[in-house]
Design a protein around this motif. Structure first.
Motif, mmCIF file in Angstrom:
data_model
loop_
_atom_site.group_PDB
_atom_site.id
_atom_site.type_symbol
_atom_site.label_atom_id
_atom_site.label_comp_id
_atom_site.label_asym_id
_atom_site.label_seq_id
_atom_site.Cartn_x
_atom_site.Cartn_y
_atom_site.Cartn_z
ATOM 1 N N VAL A 196 0.600 -11.140 11.602
ATOM 2 C CA VAL A 196 1.064 -9.797 11.968
ATOM 3 C C VAL A 196 0.183 -8.741 11.307
ATOM 4 O O VAL A 196 -0.219 -7.754 11.935
ATOM 5 N N GLY A 197 -0.152 -8.937 10.034
ATOM 6 C CA GLY A 197 -1.028 -8.000 9.347
ATOM 7 C C GLY A 197 -2.400 -7.912 9.973
ATOM 8 O O GLY A 197 -2.981 -6.813 10.092
ATOM 9 N N ILE A 198 -2.930 -9.049 10.401
ATOM 10 C CA ILE A 198 -4.250 -9.061 11.048
ATOM 11 C C ILE A 198 -4.179 -8.414 12.423
ATOM 12 O O ILE A 198 -5.040 -7.606 12.795
ATOM 13 N N GLU A 199 -3.141 -8.744 13.183
ATOM 14 C CA GLU A 199 -2.993 -8.176 14.532
ATOM 15 C C GLU A 199 -2.856 -6.661 14.479
ATOM 16 O O GLU A 199 -3.438 -5.938 15.306
ATOM 17 N N ASP A 200 -2.094 -6.152 13.514
ATOM 18 C CA ASP A 200 -1.849 -4.711 13.407
ATOM 19 C C ASP A 200 -2.884 -3.994 12.549
ATOM 20 O O ASP A 200 -2.800 -2.762 12.388
ATOM 21 N N GLU A 201 -3.819 -4.765 11.985
ATOM 22 C CA GLU A 201 -4.826 -4.209 11.068
ATOM 23 C C GLU A 201 -4.157 -3.359 9.986
ATOM 24 O O GLU A 201 -4.555 -2.225 9.692
ATOM 25 N N MET A 202 -3.127 -3.941 9.376
ATOM 26 C CA MET A 202 -2.373 -3.233 8.340
ATOM 27 C C MET A 202 -3.254 -2.945 7.134
ATOM 28 O O MET A 202 -3.964 -3.827 6.653
ATOM 29 N N PRO A 203 -3.205 -1.736 6.618
ATOM 30 C CA PRO A 203 -3.946 -1.448 5.377
ATOM 31 C C PRO A 203 -3.169 -1.949 4.164
ATOM 32 O O PRO A 203 -1.947 -1.831 4.103
ATOM 33 N N ALA A 204 -3.874 -2.502 3.210
ATOM 34 C CA ALA A 204 -3.238 -2.978 1.976
ATOM 35 C C ALA A 204 -3.317 -1.912 0.900
ATOM 36 O O ALA A 204 -4.327 -1.215 0.767
ATOM 37 N N ASP A 205 -2.250 -1.764 0.140
ATOM 38 C CA ASP A 205 -2.306 -0.910 -1.041
ATOM 39 C C ASP A 205 -3.321 -1.482 -2.030
ATOM 40 O O ASP A 205 -3.672 -2.668 -1.961
ATOM 41 N N PRO A 206 -3.795 -0.672 -2.971
ATOM 42 C CA PRO A 206 -4.746 -1.203 -3.954
ATOM 43 C C PRO A 206 -4.139 -2.351 -4.742
ATOM 44 O O PRO A 206 -2.929 -2.375 -5.000
ATOM 45 N N PRO A 207 -4.950 -3.326 -5.121
ATOM 46 C CA PRO A 207 -4.433 -4.436 -5.933
ATOM 47 C C PRO A 207 -3.992 -3.946 -7.299
ATOM 48 O O PRO A 207 -4.547 -2.984 -7.840
ATOM 49 N N ILE A 208 -2.998 -4.571 -7.866
ATOM 50 C CA ILE A 208 -2.549 -4.196 -9.199
ATOM 51 C C ILE A 208 -3.471 -4.816 -10.241
ATOM 52 O O ILE A 208 -4.188 -5.785 -9.975
ATOM 53 N N VAL A 209 -3.421 -4.253 -11.420
ATOM 54 C CA VAL A 209 -4.164 -4.779 -12.571
ATOM 55 C C VAL A 209 -3.175 -4.893 -13.723
ATOM 56 O O VAL A 209 -2.381 -3.985 -13.968
ATOM 57 N N GLY A 210 -3.194 -6.025 -14.408
ATOM 58 C CA GLY A 210 -2.308 -6.194 -15.551
ATOM 59 C C GLY A 210 -0.988 -6.825 -15.179
ATOM 60 O O GLY A 210 -0.821 -7.419 -14.102
#
Length: 443
Positions: A363-377
């Motif tokens: 679903v994410g690939i089909e909709d080209e969903m943007p991801a929030d920035p990865p977390i650190v820590g």
């Protein structure tokens, strides 16, 4: 049938399918009638795929009295026969799955649900590559309290966890040697074994493969094998999410990547960060996490595992090489770039779990969903959206999630909701000890 000819010592077979809880349901058949299963299939009611954790019918289910509790047709999967090394008499297991009498796949069969997701990948020229990591406890459940079994070598019991301890592994060397031999016989690609953080807790990885259905089959069969074989060695093996209050629970992590028609990993762009497709898949998995938590934590005991600072994720986020996040991108060479989904407990139905992961990623690939920035820590210490913290919240989130109907068919969704609502109702009547006794062998 050639397998049976090569094993004349086998006198009976078991035919079995996974119900919505992943519990094997099926029949014992004399070997001389085995050919009939291939030529005609076998039958049992559609409602059998939708029993609760006690094995009881779902009250008011349309699959029971409203339709006369009619039969479905079950035919062998492509897996074929395999031995059941945990039984004393030579016996063969034949995995089956459910169809309507006219040949249509039955939507309420969890293996059919995964096949539907895989078909959607195939339609786009894509192939998911899947591996699972299974944690379990070896347990002496002969007394009033659960304990680590005594070492077959020394007769002593270890009182604590021994992470990555060779001594802990060697303590149960006879069991693990028998387990690996049985995996070879059953064509289950068992790889590395390690001792984990809990007393008597271990993890075995199953190798990655480009057949998601076989990966799920292997995982389901491995759980059956480990539980059965442990009993022949005088103790229990359990995949329940949290058998001990003071120790970390059992997870079932899933690693996956996706190949295109040329066999190239679409998550690989030659960098450590990975491709846009990787981030779209991550975004889809994260968007579906609240609704799919019920798949990853399907039982009352599951939520004892999903607590802060207990080596299981509680928040919705992703990260590179960070085991506190729900989704981890492991360090690897670019060609092996993959996603590790870390939410599921060991008590899941592997078919539903892998379908939920792969379906959300697609679903994410089909909709080209943007991801929030990865977390650190440390994810536990950050202000992030949280997974449903209780069974009831997870049931409601599954019911109301807009992404779930894009992954599973409506009949399976309704059946699963009815099952979990019945279980949560009757589970309230059980003590904690009774719940543990129920889940220890069942899940």
């Amino acid at each position: 049938m050639d397998w049976l000819k090569e094993h004349p010592e086998v006198r009976t077979i078991r035919v079995a399918a996974a119900d919505l809880n992943g519990v094997p349901r099926g029949k014992r058949i004399p070997v001389r009638f085995a050919g009939k299963v291939f030529s005609e299939g076998t039958r049992f009611p559609f409602s059998v795929m939708n029993l609760d954790i006690w094995g009881e019918d779902i009250e008011d289910s349309p699959l029971v009295f409203a339709t006369g509790d009619c039969d479905g047709l079950l035919i062998p999967t492509e897996r074929g026969f395999m031995p059941m090394p945990w039984l004393s008499a030579p016996t063969a297991l034949l995995p089956i799955w459910m169809f309507h009498m006219d040949g249509r796949p039955y939507a309420g069969d969890p293996r059919q649900a995964l096949a539907r997701v895989v078909d959607r990948y195939k339609a786009r020229g894509l192939t998911p590559v899947v591996a699972t990591e299974l944690e379990f406890f070896l347990i002496d459940d002969s007394g009033k309290t659960l304990r680590v079994p005594p070492s077959p070598r020394s007769g002593k019991r270890r009182s604590g966890g021994e992470t990555l301890s060779l001594r802990a592994l060697d303590t149960f060397d006879t069991f693990f040697s028998a387990l690996y031999a049985a995996c070879e016989e059953m064509d289950i690609p068992a790889d590395t074994a390690i001792s984990e953080a809990g007393p008597g807790q271990f993890e075995i990885n199953l190798m990655h493969q480009g057949d998601a259905l076989k990966a799920a089959d292997d995982t389901w069969l491995f759980k059956m094998l480990v539980k059965g074989l442990a009993r022949t060695h005088g103790f229990a093996a359990s995949f329940m999410a949290k058998p001990y209050e003071l120790w970390a629970g059992n997870g079932m992590h899933t690693h996956f990547s996706i190949l295109d028609a040329a066999g190239d990993n679409i998550f690989n762009d030659g960098t450590e960060k990975g491709s846009d497709a990787l981030r779209h898949a991550v975004a889809g998995c994260l968007a579906a996490l609240p609704g799919s938590t019920l798949i990853f934590a399907p039982h009352a005991n599951s939520y004892d595992r999903l607590v802060p600072n207990a080596h299981a994720p509680t928040s919705i986020g992703w990260a590179y090489e960070n085991r506190t996040a729900a989704l981890r991108i492991p360090a690897s060479g670019p060609a092996a770039r993959r996603i590790e989904h870390r939410v599921a407990g060991g008590d899941v139905n592997p078919y539903l779990m892998i379908a939920a992961v792969l379906g959300a990623a697609l679903v994410g690939i089909e909709d080209e969903m943007p991801a929030d920035p990865p977390i650190v820590g440390n994810a536990y210490a950050q202000s992030l959206p949280q997974l449903p913290a209780t069974w009831n919240l997870a049931i409601n989130a599954f019911d109301n999630c807009a992404l779930i109907p894009r992954i599973f068919e409506r009949e399976l969704i309704e059946n699963f909701l009815m099952t979990k609502r019945q279980e949560i109702h009757y589970m309230a009547e059980l003590s904690e000890e009774e719940q543990t006794e129920l889940y220890l062998d069942t899940v």
